[in-house]
Design an enzyme around this catalytic site. Structure first.
Site, PDB file in Angstrom:
ATOM      1  CD  GLU A 295      42.529  31.362  78.595  1.00 37.28           C
ATOM      2  OE1 GLU A 295      41.844  30.371  78.314  1.00 37.28           O
ATOM      3  OE2 GLU A 295      42.250  32.136  79.522  1.00 37.28           O
TER       4      GLU A 295
HETATM    5  C1  ACM Z   1      43.792  28.966  82.230  1.00 34.49           C
HETATM    6  O1  ACM Z   1      42.886  28.194  82.481  1.00 34.49           O
HETATM    7  N1  ACM Z   1      43.629  29.911  81.336  1.00 34.49           N
HETATM    8  C2  ACM Z   1      45.080  28.876  82.896  1.00 34.49           C
END
Ligand code: ACM
Length: 467
Positions: A295
């Site tokens: 992310e």
């Molecule tokens: C995650 O849930 N961003 C690894």
């Protein structure tokens, strides 16, 4: 009714009763397992179980034993006593947990129980895990979890023969890893002014001594700790302390909201990353260090280069990087959390894979769709049965459950979310032939063990729960 289910268990007619006269004989290398057995049984039974030359319980470490692998053990209980053998210290401590489960459930209680007959039923057990990576990730960044809570989790993992505790130590909302040369990481990055407008400051940090204590406590129980330092994204707490390290070099406070922030380390932060990782390697001696990598709203080539350099630092020092996304280096372990195609691709590249798919291993999703469930991550329900059926493509090292703590502040809430789902993970990864119906039968007895351990069967909704 041992959980996880042993590979082979044959009942014998005559068992053995532990009493004040019972002692333990050890071969060299088995002392620690003997001390663990005593420490685990003492609170409820009061039995001294001293180490002695003629003990009726024999614990033997024998590297020449064949077929037991890195973690297996063989256990015999008959009218003469108990014989526990393994080729490794890890095998012995798993055997200790089986002895504990063979006893009446009251043996798990934390205070003295009288008038219980501490009899182990006669049995021949040979037990070897199916998969070598049986993990649990605890997010101590979003809501700080004090050392005693983490220690208790280690104890509960050990009971279920789980062997990797993944500590998610840093994120946008808090930094928990002490680094002496960078004190602001803890004093600034360790605190946020509030959470989603609640007006209540939140924070905390571990000392190096506390983390070393956790590493030792885990190692004595056959568990290694894999620390995670998130990069290049999920870095806002660190950047609140040292804004110059950022991609955008913007001064922003530790984040007080949940979600995906746009703060990330820039490539020029690599010197800082090496400093942090050098400290991490000193505190955590285990083979793997997790670099996050998920992310991150930064150009793909910079992101890839960042993880390649950080991973290279670890590999040069004999450690193995792990990440949520492929890092470009085939030597890194990938933890597919989105879907199975991530796993398939990594396996095709020849990478080690530990399954972490959110639809069957994220314990921040509610356990059921019942109205009584405390607030959790919206979007899914992950039942115990879902965890039991975590996809395990051929060739994976294993799997782990993830407990993210945006919605979780208290120990009770954490344990309610973890159990029994973590038991399902342990059973499905350890058992050679996992089978849901059999698991549910064994879970009926095992629930009484969890109750003896004061694992909450429900949680009260918190009056000002922030979501
Ligand atoms: C995650 O849930 N961003 C690894």
């Amino acid at each position: 009714m041992i959980v996880p289910l042993p590979t082979r268990i044959v009942r014998r007619s005559k068992g053995f009763t532990l009493d004040c006269g019972t002692s333990v004989r050890v071969t060299p290398g088995a002392e620690q397992a003997a001390r663990l057995l005593r420490a685990l049984l003492r609170p409820a039974t009061g039995l001294p179980l001293p180490i002695a030359d003629h003990g009726q319980i024999v614990m033997a470490l024998d590297a020449k034993l064949v077929g037991l692998g890195a973690e297996g053990y063989a256990l015999t209980v008959n009218e003469h006593g108990v014989l526990l053998r393994a080729g490794t210290a890890a095998g012995l401590v798993h055997g200790v947990q089986t002895i504990r489960q063979l006893l009446p459930v009251e043996a798990l209680r934390s205070s003295r129980v009288s008038e219980v007959d501490w009899t182990l039923p006669g049995a021949d057990i040979r037990d070897v895990p199916r998969l070598p990576w049986r993990g649990f990730m605890l997010d101590v960044a979003r809501h700080f979890q004090p050392v005693h809570v983490v220690r208790r989790f280690i104890d509960l993992m050990a009971l279920h023969k789980l062997n990797v505790l993944h500590l998610h130590l840093t994120d946008d909302q808090g930094w928990r890893m002490p680094v002496p040369s960078r004190p602001l990481l803890s004093s600034v990055g360790g605190w946020r002014t509030e959470t989603n407008g609640d007006g209540v400051p939140h924070g905390g940090t571990y000392t190096r001594g506390e983390l070393e204590g956790l590493v030792a406590h885990a190692a004595e129980r056959g568990i290694r700790i894999m620390p995670e330092i998130e990069m290049p994204g999920h870095a806002r707490a660190a950047l609140a302390a040292y804004p110059d390290l950022g991609f955008a070099q913007q001064r922003l406070p530790v984040w007080t909201r949940w979600g995906i922030s746009d703060s990330a380390f820039g490539l020029h932060a690599m010197g800082f990353i090496r400093e942090v990782l050098a400290e991490v390697l000193e505190v955590f001696p285990g083979s793997h260090v997790h670099l996050g990598g998920d992310e991150c709203l930064m150009p793909e080539d910079v992101h890839g280069e960042f993880l390649r350099q950080a991973g290279g630092f670890l590999l040069d020092r004999g450690r193995v990087p792990a990440a949520w996304e492929p890092t470009g280096d085939p030597r890194a372990v990938v933890m597919p959390w989105k879907d199975e195609t991530q796993a398939t691709k990594a396996l095709e590249r020849g990478q080690d894979v530990v399954m972490a798919p959110h639809t069957s291993t994220y314990l921040d999703y509610p356990r059921s769709d019942g109205a009584h469930e405390p607030p959790g991550q919206p979007g899914f329900v992950v039942t115990t049965r879902d965890v039991y059926h975590v996809p395990l493509p051929d060739g994976v090292l294993g799997a782990q459950c993830q407990l993210w703590t945006e919605h979780v502040r208290t120990r009770e809430h954490l344990e309610y979310l973890a159990f029994p789902r973590l038991v399902a993970l342990a059973d499905t990864l350890w058992s050679q032939r996992p089978e849901w119906e059999g698991f549910t039968t064994r879970m009926r007895l095992h629930s009484s063990r969890l109750a003896e351990l004061s694992i909450p069967a429900e949680v009260r909704r918190e009056p000002c729960e922030h979501s």
